[in-house]
Motif scaffolding. Structure first.
Motif, mmCIF file in Angstrom:
data_model
loop_
_atom_site.group_PDB
_atom_site.id
_atom_site.type_symbol
_atom_site.label_atom_id
_atom_site.label_comp_id
_atom_site.label_asym_id
_atom_site.label_seq_id
_atom_site.Cartn_x
_atom_site.Cartn_y
_atom_site.Cartn_z
ATOM 1 N N GLU A 76 0.844 -1.199 0.000
ATOM 2 C CA GLU A 76 0.000 0.000 0.000
ATOM 3 C C GLU A 76 0.879 1.248 0.000
ATOM 4 O O GLU A 76 0.576 2.239 -0.662
ATOM 5 C CB GLU A 76 -0.922 -0.009 1.224
ATOM 6 N N THR A 77 1.975 1.196 0.763
ATOM 7 C CA THR A 77 2.915 2.327 0.801
ATOM 8 C C THR A 77 3.556 2.535 -0.566
ATOM 9 O O THR A 77 3.638 3.668 -1.057
ATOM 10 C CB THR A 77 4.004 2.096 1.874
ATOM 11 N N PHE A 78 4.001 1.441 -1.201
ATOM 12 C CA PHE A 78 4.605 1.552 -2.537
ATOM 13 C C PHE A 78 3.633 2.233 -3.513
ATOM 14 O O PHE A 78 4.010 3.153 -4.224
ATOM 15 C CB PHE A 78 4.977 0.168 -3.113
ATOM 16 N N ALA A 79 2.385 1.764 -3.522
ATOM 17 C CA ALA A 79 1.375 2.309 -4.440
ATOM 18 C C ALA A 79 1.108 3.788 -4.143
ATOM 19 O O ALA A 79 1.049 4.618 -5.059
ATOM 20 C CB ALA A 79 0.079 1.502 -4.330
ATOM 21 N N GLY A 80 0.970 4.102 -2.867
ATOM 22 C CA GLY A 80 0.703 5.488 -2.455
ATOM 23 C C GLY A 80 1.816 6.430 -2.864
ATOM 24 O O GLY A 80 1.570 7.540 -3.368
ATOM 25 N N HIS A 113 7.257 -10.246 -13.462
ATOM 26 C CA HIS A 113 7.224 -8.873 -13.988
ATOM 27 C C HIS A 113 5.890 -8.174 -13.726
ATOM 28 O O HIS A 113 5.809 -6.954 -13.829
ATOM 29 C CB HIS A 113 7.532 -8.883 -15.493
ATOM 30 N N LYS A 114 4.866 -8.969 -13.424
ATOM 31 C CA LYS A 114 3.551 -8.373 -13.115
ATOM 32 C C LYS A 114 3.331 -8.398 -11.609
ATOM 33 O O LYS A 114 3.386 -9.466 -10.986
ATOM 34 C CB LYS A 114 2.428 -9.171 -13.797
ATOM 35 N N VAL A 115 3.106 -7.222 -11.037
ATOM 36 C CA VAL A 115 2.894 -7.124 -9.591
ATOM 37 C C VAL A 115 1.652 -6.277 -9.325
ATOM 38 O O VAL A 115 1.447 -5.243 -9.968
ATOM 39 C CB VAL A 115 4.113 -6.478 -8.873
ATOM 40 N N SER A 116 0.822 -6.739 -8.407
ATOM 41 C CA SER A 116 -0.343 -5.946 -8.017
ATOM 42 C C SER A 116 -0.455 -5.903 -6.494
ATOM 43 O O SER A 116 0.212 -6.670 -5.794
ATOM 44 C CB SER A 116 -1.629 -6.500 -8.637
ATOM 45 N N MET A 117 -1.263 -4.997 -6.001
ATOM 46 C CA MET A 117 -1.489 -4.849 -4.567
ATOM 47 C C MET A 117 -2.956 -5.085 -4.273
ATOM 48 O O MET A 117 -3.833 -4.668 -5.032
ATOM 49 C CB MET A 117 -1.083 -3.432 -4.124
ATOM 50 N N CYS A 118 -3.218 -5.781 -3.183
ATOM 51 C CA CYS A 118 -4.587 -6.023 -2.735
ATOM 52 C C CYS A 118 -4.703 -5.469 -1.312
ATOM 53 O O CYS A 118 -3.860 -5.755 -0.471
ATOM 54 C CB CYS A 118 -4.858 -7.525 -2.753
ATOM 55 N N THR A 119 -5.726 -4.665 -1.053
ATOM 56 C CA THR A 119 -5.855 -4.054 0.280
ATOM 57 C C THR A 119 -6.364 -5.051 1.327
ATOM 58 O O THR A 119 -6.266 -4.806 2.516
ATOM 59 C CB THR A 119 -6.790 -2.823 0.249
ATOM 60 N N ASN A 120 -6.924 -6.169 0.871
ATOM 61 C CA ASN A 120 -7.388 -7.191 1.829
ATOM 62 C C ASN A 120 -6.233 -8.049 2.309
ATOM 63 O O ASN A 120 -5.281 -8.280 1.579
ATOM 64 C CB ASN A 120 -8.436 -8.110 1.183
ATOM 65 N N SER A 121 -6.372 -8.548 3.540
ATOM 66 C CA SER A 121 -5.346 -9.448 4.069
ATOM 67 C C SER A 121 -5.980 -10.404 5.076
ATOM 68 O O SER A 121 -7.129 -10.818 4.902
ATOM 69 C CB SER A 121 -4.202 -8.645 4.700
ATOM 70 N N LEU A 122 -5.251 -10.741 6.123
ATOM 71 C CA LEU A 122 -5.707 -11.746 7.089
ATOM 72 C C LEU A 122 -7.063 -11.405 7.720
ATOM 73 O O LEU A 122 -7.949 -12.255 7.790
ATOM 74 C CB LEU A 122 -4.643 -11.921 8.179
#
Length: 310
Positions: free
Chosen positions: A214-218, A289-298
């Motif tokens: 989330e920090t990287f994306a922000g 090479h493909k990376v995504s972020m998901c805000t959901n977790s445990l």
């Protein structure tokens, strides 16, 4: 009246509280907060929760209990992970919290943690029919889950979290090249099971579960002068070059520079360096090479189970 539930994710660095109600695929968040408890501070690799951290944890749980009581919650789960799992006085902490708040903390193993993370990520719609490698960088451990929308193919938890890596390798700021090299060799050794598991499986995407991703994306979006609101998204696709550029900047930065960056929350100011290094290491080692972020977790994975049971 719809069921109102509370989930607490008690990690090595942060304690999270999520109070929600509704249906599994259509729930409403009532409270969603994160407290920087730093339970592993100073003791993470010694396997002991230091007195100040112990007290911060108890105080936070008392605060959470107040919010739970004020919001008429009908069902509560408090899940503890790496720090409490490996601390010699983890059971003392659990007893103290129950005595002070009535909350019974469940310690889960790394396998169960990985299942909850997968369920949380799946719930958000971040997975596809192609195989993804979900990566959840905690303070104490890192979970890797290989899977798709249908099932988990393989999962494992490794005690190589950002707080442990920082404690072991990041003593000078900016982190010196020799320390980076030492960390990479250490990860190569410790993540051997991951390399074996992924040998014959094609990975389409690396999915970073919340936290540092989330920090990287922000930071990437802020540099483009765009408004970035985590509450309004569940998913973010990185441009590989942008991700490598931002992680490189973080690795080369000083503590003062990171501290002065409003895009980095205080608890992540120093650990973001180790998180950047392990992210880059995985991308390179597995040629992703493909990376995504998901805000959901445990916590969303635990929530899904609680709401499903109706």
């Amino acid at each position: 009246m719809s069921k109102r539930v509370a989930v607490m994710d008690l990690g090595t660095n942060t304690f999270h509280l999520l109070i929600a109600e509704g249906d599994i695929h259509d729930y409403r968040e009532i409270v969603h907060i994160t407290e920087a408890v730093k339970l592993g501070e100073g003791g993470i690799n010694k396997g002991y929760i230091l007195p100040d951290a112990f007290q911060r944890g108890v105080n936070t749980m008392q605060y959470f209990q107040g919010l739970i009581a004020a919001n008429n919650v009908t069902s509560v789960r408090a899940i503890a992970t790496s720090a409490l799992r490996s601390a010699s006085n983890g059971k003392d902490f659990i007893k103290e919290v129950e005595a002070q708040t009535g909350i019974a903390i469940e310690i889960i193993d790394g396998e169960q943690e990985a299942v909850f993370i997968y369920n949380g990520v799946k719930l958000s719609g971040c997975l596809s029919a192609k195989n993804s490698l979900i990566m959840d960088i905690g303070g104490g451990s890192v979970e890797f889950i290989l899977g798709n929308t249908d099932k988990i193919l393989w999962k494992q938890s490794f005690e190589v979290g950002a707080a442990r890596l920082m404690d072991q390798f990041h003593h000078t700021d900016p982190i010196p090249p020799a320390s980076i090299e030492a960390m990479n060799l250490y990860l190569e050794d410790r993540l051997h099971d991951l390399f074996i598991a992924t040998t014959s499986i094609e990975i389409d995407t690396l999915v970073g579960s919340s936290g540092s991703f989330e920090t990287f994306a922000g930071l990437i979006e802020t540099e483009k002068a765009r408004v970035f609101d985590l509450k309004s998204i569940q998913h973010y696709d990185f441009d590989e070059e942008e991700l490598l550029t931002i992680t490189n900047k973080l690795i080369l930065s000083s503590h003062k520079e990171r501290l002065g960056n409003p895009g980095i929350i205080p608890v992540r100011v120093d650990m973001i360096v180790a998180a950047s290094l392990i992210t880059r290491f995985i991308m390179h080692a597995l040629d992703i090479h493909k990376v995504s972020m998901c805000t959901n977790s445990l916590k969303e994975g635990v929530l899904a189970g609680m709401l499903e049971r109706g």
